[in-house]
Design a protein around this motif. Structure first.
Motif, PDB file in Angstrom:
ATOM      1  N   ARG A 193       0.811  -1.221   0.000  1.00 18.65           N
ATOM      2  CA  ARG A 193       0.000   0.000   0.000  1.00 18.65           C
ATOM      3  C   ARG A 193       0.841   1.267   0.000  1.00 18.65           C
ATOM      4  NH1 ARG A 193      -5.369  -1.054   3.590  1.00 18.65           N
ATOM      5  NH2 ARG A 193      -5.901   0.859   2.512  1.00 18.65           N
ATOM      6  N   ARG A 245       2.390   3.988  -4.552  1.00 18.56           N
ATOM      7  CA  ARG A 245       1.232   4.648  -5.140  1.00 18.56           C
ATOM      8  C   ARG A 245       1.688   5.723  -6.106  1.00 18.56           C
ATOM      9  NH1 ARG A 245      -2.193   7.218  -0.536  1.00 18.56           N
ATOM     10  NH2 ARG A 245      -2.970   8.509  -2.244  1.00 18.56           N
ATOM     11  N   ARG A 256      -4.444  12.395   0.736  1.00 11.73           N
ATOM     12  CA  ARG A 256      -5.381  11.455   1.358  1.00 11.73           C
ATOM     13  C   ARG A 256      -6.648  11.266   0.533  1.00 11.73           C
ATOM     14  NH1 ARG A 256      -6.332  11.963   7.645  1.00 11.73           N
ATOM     15  NH2 ARG A 256      -7.350  10.005   7.087  1.00 11.73           N
ATOM     16  N   ASP A 301      -6.533   8.125  -1.391  1.00 10.98           N
ATOM     17  CA  ASP A 301      -6.238   6.864  -0.699  1.00 10.98           C
ATOM     18  C   ASP A 301      -7.138   5.725  -1.185  1.00 10.98           C
ATOM     19  OD1 ASP A 301      -4.283   8.123   0.737  1.00 10.98           O
ATOM     20  OD2 ASP A 301      -5.338   8.076   2.664  1.00 10.98           O
TER      21      ASP A 301
END
Length: 202
Positions: free
Chosen positions: A106, A109, A114, A117
């Motif tokens: 995770r 990215r 956020r 996310d």
């Protein structure tokens, strides 16, 4: 084997014989898996192969724990629960010579912030799911059987699988795939719905 045949023959196999899989065969499966599309080209997947007897035993027990939790959640009567346990521990349902656990990292990215996310997480899971499908189709071509195990994602079980894999909380388990030679003749089941039932043209 043509692609159409592999797609038609792929089905969930739950009983395997004891023949081991070579490292070369396992790598061929993973090589096919990583040819799948990957969101933003991140390739943030990790394939953990449980092959030793000790690791497989521990993972198998976690699968059994997840299956019991799953059927309790759908209120399966206790007598049928006992039959499930019998199929697993006496008949060897889901016992395979190899388990491939597919994780995503995770931390890897493309979009910062956020607010991205959730979509980054969804993209990563979708990428891993497409890799799993490639792996399953390659397994079919090689005369192997597979089945997708999702019950290892239950709270308390997923953490134990990660620990067994030697990974920390940055990794998310997308699924566990038992792989092996089918014990019985493979008979793909028909889908309840046809293409015309699930397609909408706009």
């Amino acid at each position: 084997m043509e692609l159409d045949e592999a797609i038609a023959r792929r089905t969930s196999v739950r009983y395997f014989d004891e023949r081991p899989l070579s490292e070369e065969t396992i790598l061929r499966l993973v090589e096919s898996a990583i040819r799948a599309p990957t969101a933003s080209g991140l390739e943030n997947w990790l394939f953990v192969v449980f092959r030793s007897e000790e690791a497989r035993k521990k993972l198998y027990d976690l699968i059994a724990e997840g299956m019991v939790e799953y059927y309790r959640a759908v209120n399966l009567p206790e007598d049928k629960m006992e039959k499930l346990k019998s199929r697993m521990y006496e008949e060897g349902m889901y016992r395979a010579p190899v388990y491939i656990a597919v994780f995503i990292d995770r931390r890897v990215r493309f979009l910062n912030g956020r607010k991205f996310d959730e979509v980054e997480f969804i993209w990563s899971v979708e990428s891993a799911a497409m890799a799993i499908q490639n792996l399953m189709l390659k397994a079919t071509e090689l005369g192997l059987g597979t089945v997708y195990i999702g019950v290892t994602n239950f709270q308390g079980i997923e953490e134990k699988v990660r620990e067994l894999a030697g990974l920390d909380e940055n990794y998310y388990l997308v699924g566990v795939i038992p792989v092996g030679y089918p014990r019985d003749e493979v008979r793909p089941r028909k889908r309840r719905k046809g293409s015309t039932d699930v397609v909408k043209f706009v």
